[in-house]
Design a protein around this motif. Sequence first.
Motif, mmCIF file in Angstrom:
data_model
loop_
_atom_site.group_PDB
_atom_site.id
_atom_site.type_symbol
_atom_site.label_atom_id
_atom_site.label_comp_id
_atom_site.label_asym_id
_atom_site.label_seq_id
_atom_site.Cartn_x
_atom_site.Cartn_y
_atom_site.Cartn_z
ATOM 1 N N VAL A 1 2.884 5.995 -2.042
ATOM 2 C CA VAL A 1 4.029 6.918 -1.920
ATOM 3 C C VAL A 1 5.145 6.376 -2.829
ATOM 4 O O VAL A 1 5.984 5.579 -2.384
ATOM 5 N N PRO A 2 5.145 6.771 -4.104
ATOM 6 C CA PRO A 2 6.107 6.184 -5.043
ATOM 7 C C PRO A 2 7.563 6.278 -4.554
ATOM 8 O O PRO A 2 8.347 5.344 -4.756
ATOM 9 N N ALA A 3 7.900 7.389 -3.870
ATOM 10 C CA ALA A 3 9.287 7.551 -3.409
ATOM 11 C C ALA A 3 9.662 6.434 -2.433
ATOM 12 O O ALA A 3 10.788 5.942 -2.440
ATOM 13 N N THR B 1 12.814 -0.675 -4.226
ATOM 14 C CA THR B 1 13.026 -1.299 -5.536
ATOM 15 C C THR B 1 14.484 -1.137 -5.940
ATOM 16 O O THR B 1 15.127 -2.087 -6.414
ATOM 17 N N GLN B 2 15.027 0.084 -5.733
ATOM 18 C CA GLN B 2 16.437 0.326 -6.085
ATOM 19 C C GLN B 2 17.350 -0.571 -5.245
ATOM 20 O O GLN B 2 18.295 -1.177 -5.750
ATOM 21 N N LEU B 3 17.027 -0.660 -3.955
ATOM 22 C CA LEU B 3 17.849 -1.462 -3.054
ATOM 23 C C LEU B 3 17.836 -2.936 -3.480
ATOM 24 O O LEU B 3 18.877 -3.596 -3.548
ATOM 25 N N ALA B 4 16.631 -3.420 -3.820
ATOM 26 C CA ALA B 4 16.521 -4.827 -4.228
ATOM 27 C C ALA B 4 17.322 -5.068 -5.505
ATOM 28 O O ALA B 4 18.003 -6.086 -5.643
ATOM 29 N N LEU C 1 0.842 -1.199 0.000
ATOM 30 C CA LEU C 1 0.000 0.000 0.000
ATOM 31 C C LEU C 1 0.880 1.254 0.000
ATOM 32 O O LEU C 1 0.677 2.185 -0.792
ATOM 33 N N LEU C 2 1.898 1.250 0.874
ATOM 34 C CA LEU C 2 2.808 2.399 0.941
ATOM 35 C C LEU C 2 3.538 2.575 -0.392
ATOM 36 O O LEU C 2 3.732 3.683 -0.877
#
Length: 541
Positions: free
Chosen positions: A515-517, A523-526, A510-511
């Motif tokens: 909240v795309p940020a 996502t970047q971390l993964a 949900l977050l």
Amino acid sequence: MMPDNKKKILVLGGGFAGMYAARHLEKVLRADEAEISLVNQENYSVYQPMLPEVISGSIGLTDVVSPIRRICPRSHLIMREVESIDLAKKVVTVAPGFRPRRMELPYDYLVIALGGITDFYGMPGMIENAKPFRTLADAVALRNHIIHALEEADVETDPAQRSKLLTFVVAGGGFSGVEVMAELNDFVYAVKRNYSRIRDAQMRCVLVHSGDRILPEMTEDLGRFAQKILVKRGVEIILNDRLEAATSEMAIFKSGIEVPSKTIVSTVPSVISPVLQKLDCKKERGRLLVNGQMELVGHEGVVWALGDCAAAKTKAGTPVPPTAQHAIREATTVANNIAAIMRGSARSEFAFEGLGKLASLGHFSAVADIMGIRISGPLAWLLWRAIYLMKMPGFSQKVRIALDWLVAILFPPDLVQLKMLRGSDIKRQHFEPGDVVFNQGDFGDSVYVIEKGTCEVLREKDGAQQHLADLGAGDYFGEMAVLADVSRNATIRAVSAMEVLLIPKDDFNLLKTTVPAFGDVFTQLAKKRSTAGGESGQPGS
Ligand SMILES: Cc1cc2nc3c(=O)[nH]c(=O)nc-3n(C[C@H](O)[C@H](O)[C@H](O)COP(=O)(O)OP(=O)(O)OC[C@H]3O[C@@H](n4cnc5c(N)ncnc54)[C@H](O)[C@@H]3O)c2cc1C
């Protein structure tokens, strides 16, 4: 040791169809012939015909349900959610429980009875603002909401707001919509006198239906009788229209009519659950297509479907309506046919054409059409009560309901609002040194943020445990499995006393969408972890 020749029979769903199928299987099969398992997301079965009475409190919350373990003592109840069905491999996967591992259940014979779900797809604002009415939780939530609206109306000084709080809209003039409206209307009028400031205020109970009369399942005269009774009790009936959208302030109908209201209930017809929608098999009218013996077309002799999720026809060719009385009889046919297959005897066709139809209008009134005999008013109401009480599974449940009804006749309705405040599922957790947060192979159900302390990331490979990384305050872990919906690829173990913030998958998603940020960070971390680390040592898990 003798080989275990017991056949594994797996029943999915513990409603009328599934619970009665398991119960009848227990009767027709010996314990040494078959092992019966039943998967249901609750450990009880809801007696839906009496569910509307939960609104007024004339039936106690737990009296309208039957504990499956008592009704089907020989079946192994698995209180989990069915996630997927693999018809080719004959395996059903159920969601994790306390231990975050999915469970695989192999079967020889499968009985699918997962009922339906309320689907507000394509109806703007409905998910957020309209209330469904199918489950016990729906009934309790609606009752609490109505009481809350009355409490608010009693302190509200703005007449427009107060009027919204005192307007109740129910969409759908079929059995469930009519019964919900009848109970709701009786309830609000009965308890109104306890609210000193709204005692004399105008209430509005609006029933909207797409046809030109309510109760299309019944004959025209009974439908019209029901309409007359409801109107006499103050219900406004809007015909040839339908609820199309909802906001927090109003119900919007297809005709453009807007009804300012804080309580909108929708009894739209159900659709089959997503797990069945994904199933690769023939469907008709959006339901699983079965033959006359209730076998899933294309999987005859192995899989059966029944109840609200199945598209069945009787021997005479009549489409089977989604009712409890049909689901119960289908269950008997399915159980008998499974026993017949196991014993090599002849299977039977589903031939039940229905005994009649009953709808309660509350307040000592009902309509009934039993084998062509049409009755309305108090006699029909008595018949309704007698028949449904008789059909309620379990003797103790019958006694409880009879007592509830007696109390409801003698005393005014209870108006206590059950405050079941559910805080956020995002919570803090504490781990002592050596505690495992999760194991490699567990289901990825949460993302973690370390607030204090340290942990290590370990991976088992070729029988050896590798130490991949150490993490400390401010680090996150667990996102890879959640983002990719896969199992954990590493174990996390606390090194020192550690405080973490646990974000469950649903809250995380949900977050991430709102909240795309927030989503970008993970996502970047993964991505970084899977490219830079992957096998080498980053902990995404
Ligand atoms: C308000 C209302 C009033 C009604 N009144 C009448 C009436 O007066 N007379 C009548 O004959 N019929 C009535 N019906 C219809 C009748 O209740 C249904 O036809 C009947 O319940 C269908 O039985 P079922 O077993 O197919 O589905 P359900 O009773 O809905 O049971 C499905 C079961 O499957 C479980 N389940 C679903 N998905 C999953 C999953 N993924 N994993 C695990 N478990 C799952 C559910 O928890 C549930 O226990 C009414 C229905 C409603 C909603």
